[in-house]
Structures are given as C-alpha cells and as structure tokens.
Design a protein around this motif. Structure first.
Motif, mmCIF file in Angstrom:
data_model
loop_
_atom_site.group_PDB
_atom_site.id
_atom_site.type_symbol
_atom_site.label_atom_id
_atom_site.label_comp_id
_atom_site.label_asym_id
_atom_site.label_seq_id
_atom_site.Cartn_x
_atom_site.Cartn_y
_atom_site.Cartn_z
ATOM 1 N N LEU A 154 0.843 -1.199 0.000
ATOM 2 C CA LEU A 154 0.000 0.000 0.000
ATOM 3 C C LEU A 154 0.877 1.248 0.000
ATOM 4 O O LEU A 154 1.981 1.219 0.550
ATOM 5 N N ALA A 155 0.384 2.306 -0.633
ATOM 6 C CA ALA A 155 1.173 3.550 -0.709
ATOM 7 C C ALA A 155 0.870 4.418 0.506
ATOM 8 O O ALA A 155 -0.276 4.471 0.958
ATOM 9 N N ASN A 156 1.888 5.131 1.004
ATOM 10 C CA ASN A 156 1.631 5.990 2.175
ATOM 11 C C ASN A 156 1.100 7.361 1.782
ATOM 12 O O ASN A 156 0.529 8.069 2.607
ATOM 13 N N LEU A 157 1.246 7.761 0.547
ATOM 14 C CA LEU A 157 0.728 9.038 0.036
ATOM 15 C C LEU A 157 1.045 10.189 0.985
ATOM 16 O O LEU A 157 0.232 11.090 1.201
ATOM 17 N N MET A 165 -4.230 10.012 4.618
ATOM 18 C CA MET A 165 -5.215 9.274 5.431
ATOM 19 C C MET A 165 -5.783 8.054 4.693
ATOM 20 O O MET A 165 -6.363 7.168 5.297
ATOM 21 N N GLU A 166 -5.615 8.011 3.348
ATOM 22 C CA GLU A 166 -6.176 6.880 2.591
ATOM 23 C C GLU A 166 -5.460 5.566 2.897
ATOM 24 O O GLU A 166 -6.024 4.487 2.758
ATOM 25 N N ALA A 167 -4.169 5.672 3.290
ATOM 26 C CA ALA A 167 -3.299 4.492 3.302
ATOM 27 C C ALA A 167 -3.848 3.358 4.186
ATOM 28 O O ALA A 167 -3.964 2.219 3.734
ATOM 29 N N LEU A 190 4.791 1.950 3.577
ATOM 30 C CA LEU A 190 6.070 2.331 4.183
ATOM 31 C C LEU A 190 5.795 3.418 5.216
ATOM 32 O O LEU A 190 4.795 4.139 5.102
ATOM 33 N N PRO A 191 6.683 3.577 6.218
ATOM 34 C CA PRO A 191 6.460 4.633 7.213
ATOM 35 C C PRO A 191 6.194 5.978 6.522
ATOM 36 O O PRO A 191 6.852 6.317 5.538
ATOM 37 N N ALA A 192 5.224 6.711 7.042
ATOM 38 C CA ALA A 192 4.785 7.951 6.370
ATOM 39 C C ALA A 192 5.703 9.111 6.711
ATOM 40 O O ALA A 192 5.335 10.057 7.404
ATOM 41 N N VAL A 193 6.936 9.009 6.230
ATOM 42 C CA VAL A 193 7.914 10.083 6.451
ATOM 43 C C VAL A 193 8.414 10.538 5.089
ATOM 44 O O VAL A 193 8.425 9.761 4.130
ATOM 45 N N ARG A 197 8.354 8.850 0.839
ATOM 46 C CA ARG A 197 7.041 9.179 0.260
ATOM 47 C C ARG A 197 6.790 8.362 -1.004
ATOM 48 O O ARG A 197 7.644 8.257 -1.870
ATOM 49 N N ASP A 198 5.579 7.803 -1.063
ATOM 50 C CA ASP A 198 5.283 6.819 -2.114
ATOM 51 C C ASP A 198 3.861 7.021 -2.614
ATOM 52 O O ASP A 198 2.948 7.228 -1.821
#
Ligand code: SUG
Length: 465
Positions: A154-157, A165-167, A190-193, A197-198
């Motif tokens: 899943l993408a962290n966006l 918030m979608e992730a 991935l961690p949302a840092v 970013r992904d």
C-alpha cells in the motif's frame, strides 16, 4: 497472508509459474468529490480550486468507464468509497476532542471553526481523492518474486495533506478483498515520512511478454521524482521509497530498473509518471521528455526486456514536436487506459480530450491503423470531473496481474463482492442517483446536515465485502 516481514527470499525451483490475467480495480468516486486545489504539482487541481463540483455526474462518469471496460471482457472490480468527512483526521488535527466525537453540537461547531480558520484542512477531511486507485499501492505477482509470494504494498501518500489518510483505510479494504488468499501478502504502507514518500502504481510500470508467449515474468520499472534542484513543484515519489518497495517485492535484479522523471516534465505538471508514460505487456508509450537521460534509460529497458523475453519491446516514443508537454498534460493522452483483450491485442480507453485534440486523435488513429503494434481499437471516456482534478482513465484504476487461478470458476470467489458486473453496476448507479449531490460548493462542508448526509450515504453503500 497479511503484513510484510523481511525474511530472506526462499526460491522454490519446483514451483510452477502461473498464467496471469490483468484485472482493473477502480475507486468509486465519492459523494464529496470537489475541487480543493490540494494536488501538489497538479496543474488541473490548482487551476480549478474552489469551483463548484458535480459529484453525481462525476460518479456516473466513473461508473460508465467501468461499464466500458467490463463490456470488453476485461475483469473489472471496484473499491467502495471511504467515509468522509474523516472525523479521526479532524480529531488528530485538534478540531474536536475524541470524547466529544459523537456529540452533534460539538461536531457542528468543529466544522464551522475549521471552515473559518483552516479551510484546506476541512477540504482534506472531505476529500474523495481515494477515487484515484492507481495511487493505492504497487502490486507484484508471485511469478516475479524470488520467494513466490504475490505482494501488494500500500502507498503511504505522505506528500499530500488530503491523501495520507487513505493508506490505512485502503489497507483494510484490500485485506478484506484478498481474505482467504494464502499466496498474497497485503503489506502495510512504508512509514509515512518524507524520505519514504510513495504514490503507488502511478510511478511503476510492469512490462511482460507478448500475449503469444507463455512466460509469466515481468520487468519492473520504478520511476521516482526528479531529484535535481530548481523544480517549481515538490516531488511526490522518493527514490528511497521505490528502492525499498522493490526489495519488499523480492525482485531479482534482472527484472528491475529505476528511472528518474525529467525536471522539465515535473514543472509542466507531470506529478506522476503515468501522466507522461505508460506500459502494457510488450508496449511502451512514452514522451521524449518523460525521463532524465531518456535515451539511455529506454536502451536499458529494451536490453533487459529482450534478454528476458527474446523479443523486442514495442516502443511508441512521442516527440515534443508531435505533442508538446503542455498538450500531453492537457489531454492526458499518456494516462489512457491500455487494456489487454481476452482474445489478444490491446484496446485504449482515452480521455475525450484526446478525441478533441487533432494531434492526439491523429496519433491514436495511426496506431490503430499500424498492424505492427498490438493496439486494435480505442474508445473515449468522458471524465470531465475527475480530469478537472488531474485524474484520467488510468488514474482511476489500479491494474494488477493476478494468477489465473484466482479467477477460475472452480476457485472460491474471494473477490465476489468487489466485482463490477451488471448487477453491481445497476445497484451502485441507483445508489449514486439517490444519495449524491448534483452540485457541491466547499461552503457546504461546514453544514452538519451535509456531513450527516454524506456519512450515511457511504454507510448504506449497497455492496459491501
Ligand atoms: O493526487 N488529485 C490527485 C490526482 C491523482 C491522479 N493519479 C494518477 N496520476 N495516477 C492528486 O493530485 C486533487 C484533489 C483536490 O484538489 O481536491 C487531487 O488530489
């Protein structure tokens, strides 16, 4: 199987590689679809900020595109809309206390105060950006992975105020969709840092053998944002995120390439790779200005492709003289959805803006007439509301190559409640007609009766997993 772990790849030489079938998973456009102007580097979103939106028309346009794709015999699935406004997000941002989250007058007060003092944040809480499913994650089928496990990361966006918030919500949806499938791992984002970013499949291309070949392998190209200084817009996909995801997927080096977007393209509004380049099996459609050092990159892709499949990759390179970058971004030609047809050949679903552009229309006509490439036909999709937020046909769908067994009539239909068929199409369209506003202004967001209405609408979505 859920969540990722970092154990060493285990190669099982005796495993049989499955045939793959391409499926399309679209995000249903939500009842709060609006123009928040929140898309970083997204010129359409920035230009249309605060205009009135038309959620009902938007959702029906998305549904019509799914009808179009399903009618070609391509397996089509959907993801139900997410509940908005997102009260958890508003609580975490301090607009309402968690103990008072169900108190209607506190809620009404929070909406009003947030509208006055932080309208961008309220717009984010109401965003329907989950509709662009291409950003939900990146998929790798088991035949490509050294340990024989299919993975959806899943993408962290994490670049965008309204999309991060979608992730987790998407993670829950896909965990449900793949319930009971032992050979897939749904991996947490991935961690949302910032350094990780992904934005998912919008920055990933998987090339595969021509339909006539039985090889189930794929060549994965991960595209990250331009790293050079001087860009007008902040970049969305980090190189570290792309590299980390490829490790997660246990991809062998022979099936892996990293590419960088050209800063010129990013500055022209190419905020994701799929706005300027796309692939489908043995076809590569790209603009000459898509990538940094495009010629050597394309050469590398061609060499690796040929050594994997023993046949050349079909290149459709578009020069700036034929379609200037600005025209590419305006028409979203490269965001056309290229579909593999069940009986061979490919079909393109292009935005109607391509039909209206002489240059784009002529190019498409030439591809169809040219028997050397696999494109057999085109249809045009009217997606005016999504396009006005920078989302074309390919943005609205996540494409995955599923092992054929997952779709075989004898297998348990784990995906049945997410399948877009005639019944789903009819029920969902009825629900859209009944609950969606015809017209929406961001001023409506501060009304508690509006918030109540759109929350209950999504809660009674007619087909739940
Ligand atoms: O992230 N637009 C989306 C469009 C995503 C397109 N997806 C792909 N290219 N795959 C984005 O910029 C605009 C929302 C607003 O402004 O209200 C927005 O989020």
């Amino acid at each position: 199987m859920n969540s990722g772990s970092n154990q060493q790849p285990v190669v099982d030489p005796s495993r049989e590689a499955p045939t793959l079938i391409e499926v399309q998973i679209d995000g249903i456009i939500g009842p709060t679809h609006h123009f928040g102007g929140l898309g970083i580097g997204n010129v359409a979103s920035l230009a249309n900020q605060a205009k009135h939106s038309h959620p009902k028309a938007a959702a029906l346009e998305g549904a019509a595109k799914m009808d179009q794709v399903a009618s070609l015999g391509v397996p089509q699935f959907f993801l139900p809309p997410l509940v908005r406004p997102n009260w958890d997000f508003l609580i975490r941002c301090g607009w309402i206390d968690s103990k008072q989250r169900f108190d209607r007058s506190e809620q009404a007060d929070a909406l009003k105060r947030c509208a006055d003092e932080s309208p961008a944040l309220l717009s984010a809480a109401y965003s329907s950006s989950y509709m662009w499913a291409a950003n939900a994650g990146t998929f790798c089928p088991e035949s490509d992975a050294m340990d024989g496990v299919s993975r959806l990361v899943l993408a962290n966006l994490s670049s965008s105020l309204h999309r991060g918030m979608e992730a987790v919500e998407r993670y829950l949806q896909f965990t449900d969709l793949f319930r009971g499938v032992e050979t897939v791992q749904v991996c947490l984002p991935l961690p949302a840092v910032d350094p990780l970013r992904d934005e998912g499949a919008a920055n990933h291309m998987r090339f595969a053998a021509p339909p006539s070949s039985k090889s189930p392998l794929g060549l994965h190209v991960f595209v990250h944002a331009a790293t050079s200084v001087g860009n007008t817009f902040r970049s969305r996909q980090s190189s570290l995120a792309s590299r980390t995801i490829s490790k997660f997927m246990r991809l062998p080096l022979e099936q892996l390439i990293f590419a960088e977007q050209s800063p010129e393209a990013v500055d022209a509004g190419v905020f994701h790779n799929d706005v300027i380049a796309t692939s489908n099996r043995n076809l590569f459609l790209y603009h000459e200005k898509s990538f940094l050092n495009a010629d050597s990159l394309v050469q590398e892709i061609c060499i690796k492709y040929e050594s994997l499949f023993g046949t050349p990759l079909h290149l459709l390179r578009i020069d700036d003289a034929a379609i200037p970058l600005q025209e590419a971004v305006r028409t979203y030609l490269f965001n056309s959805q290229i579909l593999s047809l069940p009986h061979g050949g490919m079909h393109m679903v292009c935005p109607v803006q391509c039909e209206q552009s002489t240059a784009a229309r002529e190019l498409i006509g030439n591809w169809i007439d040219d028997a050397r490439n696999p494109i057999l036909g085109v249809s045009y999709a009217h997606l005016s509301e999504s396009m006005a937020n920078g989302g074309g046909p390919a943005c609205l769908r996540l494409r995955m190559d599923w092992p054929a067994g997952w779709l075989s009539p004898s297998a348990p239909p784990f995906h049945a409640s997410y399948r877009w068929d005639e019944r789903a199409s009819q029920k969902i369209k009825e629900w859209i007609h009944r609950f969606y506003p015809d017209r929406l202004a961001t001023d409506d967001f501060q009304r508690i009766d509006f918030a109540d209405h759109v929350i209950s609408a999504v809660r009674v979505f007619p087909l739940r997993g």
